[in-house]
Design a protein around this motif. Structure first.
Motif, short mmCIF file in Angstrom:
data_model
loop_
_atom_site.label_atom_id
_atom_site.label_comp_id
_atom_site.label_asym_id
_atom_site.label_seq_id
_atom_site.Cartn_x
_atom_site.Cartn_y
_atom_site.Cartn_z
N TYR A 1 0.83 -1.30 -0.08
CA TYR A 1 0.02 -0.14 0.05
C TYR A 1 0.78 1.15 -0.09
CZ TYR A 1 -4.79 -1.78 0.00
OH TYR A 1 -6.05 -2.24 -0.11
N ASP A 2 2.27 1.06 0.24
CA ASP A 2 3.00 2.45 0.32
C ASP A 2 3.71 2.56 -0.99
OD1 ASP A 2 2.16 3.29 2.96
OD2 ASP A 2 3.85 2.11 3.55
N CYS B 1 4.08 10.62 -7.29
CA CYS B 1 2.90 10.04 -7.53
C CYS B 1 2.14 9.68 -6.08
CB CYS B 1 2.94 8.63 -8.27
SG CYS B 1 3.17 8.97 -10.17
N ARG B 2 0.76 9.51 -6.23
CA ARG B 2 0.21 8.78 -4.88
C ARG B 2 0.62 7.40 -5.03
NH1 ARG B 2 -4.49 11.63 -6.98
NH2 ARG B 2 -4.98 13.46 -5.52
N SER B 3 0.70 6.80 -3.36
CA SER B 3 1.03 5.41 -3.28
C SER B 3 -0.50 4.88 -3.64
CB SER B 3 1.30 5.19 -1.66
OG SER B 3 0.36 5.51 -0.91
N ILE B 4 -0.25 3.62 -3.24
CA ILE B 4 -1.80 2.92 -3.63
C ILE B 4 -2.65 2.91 -2.73
CG2 ILE B 4 -2.51 0.57 -3.43
CD1 ILE B 4 -0.10 -0.58 -4.71
N GLY B 5 -2.21 3.38 -1.21
CA GLY B 5 -3.06 3.73 -0.19
C GLY B 5 -3.39 4.84 -0.22
N GLN B 6 -2.72 5.91 -0.87
CA GLN B 6 -3.38 7.30 -0.94
C GLN B 6 -4.22 7.75 -1.99
OE1 GLN B 6 0.78 8.74 -1.74
NE2 GLN B 6 0.80 9.65 0.40
N THR B 7 -3.86 6.49 -3.29
CA THR B 7 -4.89 6.57 -4.32
C THR B 7 -6.43 6.17 -3.75
OG1 THR B 7 -3.31 6.34 -6.04
CG2 THR B 7 -5.36 5.67 -6.48
N GLN C 1 -5.19 3.48 -13.01
CA GLN C 1 -3.75 3.59 -12.55
C GLN C 1 -3.43 2.53 -11.85
OE1 GLN C 1 -4.28 7.51 -10.44
NE2 GLN C 1 -3.13 8.62 -12.41
N LEU C 2 -4.43 2.23 -10.74
CA LEU C 2 -4.07 1.06 -9.82
C LEU C 2 -3.93 -0.30 -10.60
CD1 LEU C 2 -6.82 2.04 -7.13
CD2 LEU C 2 -4.45 2.08 -6.85
N MET C 3 -4.70 -0.46 -11.56
CA MET C 3 -4.56 -1.85 -12.26
C MET C 3 -3.24 -1.97 -13.21
SD MET C 3 -8.27 -1.83 -14.19
CE MET C 3 -8.08 -3.60 -15.15
N THR C 4 -2.65 -0.76 -13.46
CA THR C 4 -1.51 -0.70 -14.03
C THR C 4 -0.23 -0.83 -12.79
OG1 THR C 4 -1.73 0.95 -15.77
CG2 THR C 4 0.48 0.87 -15.27
#
Length: 186
Positions: A32-33, A40-46, A151-154
């Motif tokens: 998540y970090d 860019c935003r991290s996974i958790g931030q997104t 973005q998350l899928m990428t």
């Protein structure tokens, strides 16, 4: 005439949010970090960003704002930024996405048909037309989520995962190929 109203928009938003939640569930909390690039935003931030993102549309349309010049963007930005920045575990982020998504979808379902046609005046200097329909503005919440979900899928690919929607498509293709091969063998 085909009409796409609040119930349809709510159902479409729920589908989009459910797919976002599935991604959030599949990515290990230890990732998540992860950021694909430093700025860019991290996974958790997104995921947190997506959790708060419907708040703007809920504020504007829940308060029946018809002229965006009356919105205190800095105050809203600060409020949403603070909520987005709250530390959350993976479980808390998923619960946050579910709660906020359910609230927004329920809000969409509650809106009368006439509400979607109302025009909202955009602030001076905003891109696009001088006015937008509430429908167009509310639709943007789903479009915004789909943008970040892409973005998350990428990012899932970067961390070695195959996104669930890709796996589902691959399974459908394999079934169709197997069926075609079975037909050819007859």
């Amino acid at each position: 005439m085909t009409y796409y109203g609040g119930k349809d928009l709510a159902a479409a938003f729920r589908t989009v949010r459910d797919n976002t939640i599935k991604i959030a569930e599949e990515i290990p909390e230890t990732k998540y970090d992860f950021k694909p690039a430093p700025d860019c935003r991290s996974i958790g931030q997104t995921l947190a960003h997506l959790g708060v993102s419907t708040g703007f549309q809920s504020h504007v349309h829940g308060n029946k704002i018809s002229d965006m010049k009356t919105v205190n963007f800095m105050e809203l930005f600060q409020k949403f930024t603070a909520e987005e920045a709250k530390p959350r575990t993976k479980a808390e982020l998923i619960a946050f996405l579910k709660t906020e998504g359910d609230q927004f979808a329920s809000f969409l379902e509650s809106l009368p048909e006439s509400f979607f046609a109302e025009q909202v005046t955009m602030p001076p200097g905003a891109p696009g037309p001088a006015t937008k329909s509430r429908f167009e503005m509310l639709m943007s919440a789903k479009e915004h989520e789909m943008h970040h979900r892409g973005q998350l899928m990428t990012i899932q690919r970067i961390i070695g995962q195959v996104p669930h929607l890709t796996r589902q498509m691959q399974e459908r293709m394999a079934q169709m190929q197997a069926a075609a091969a079975g037909q050819a063998a007859r």
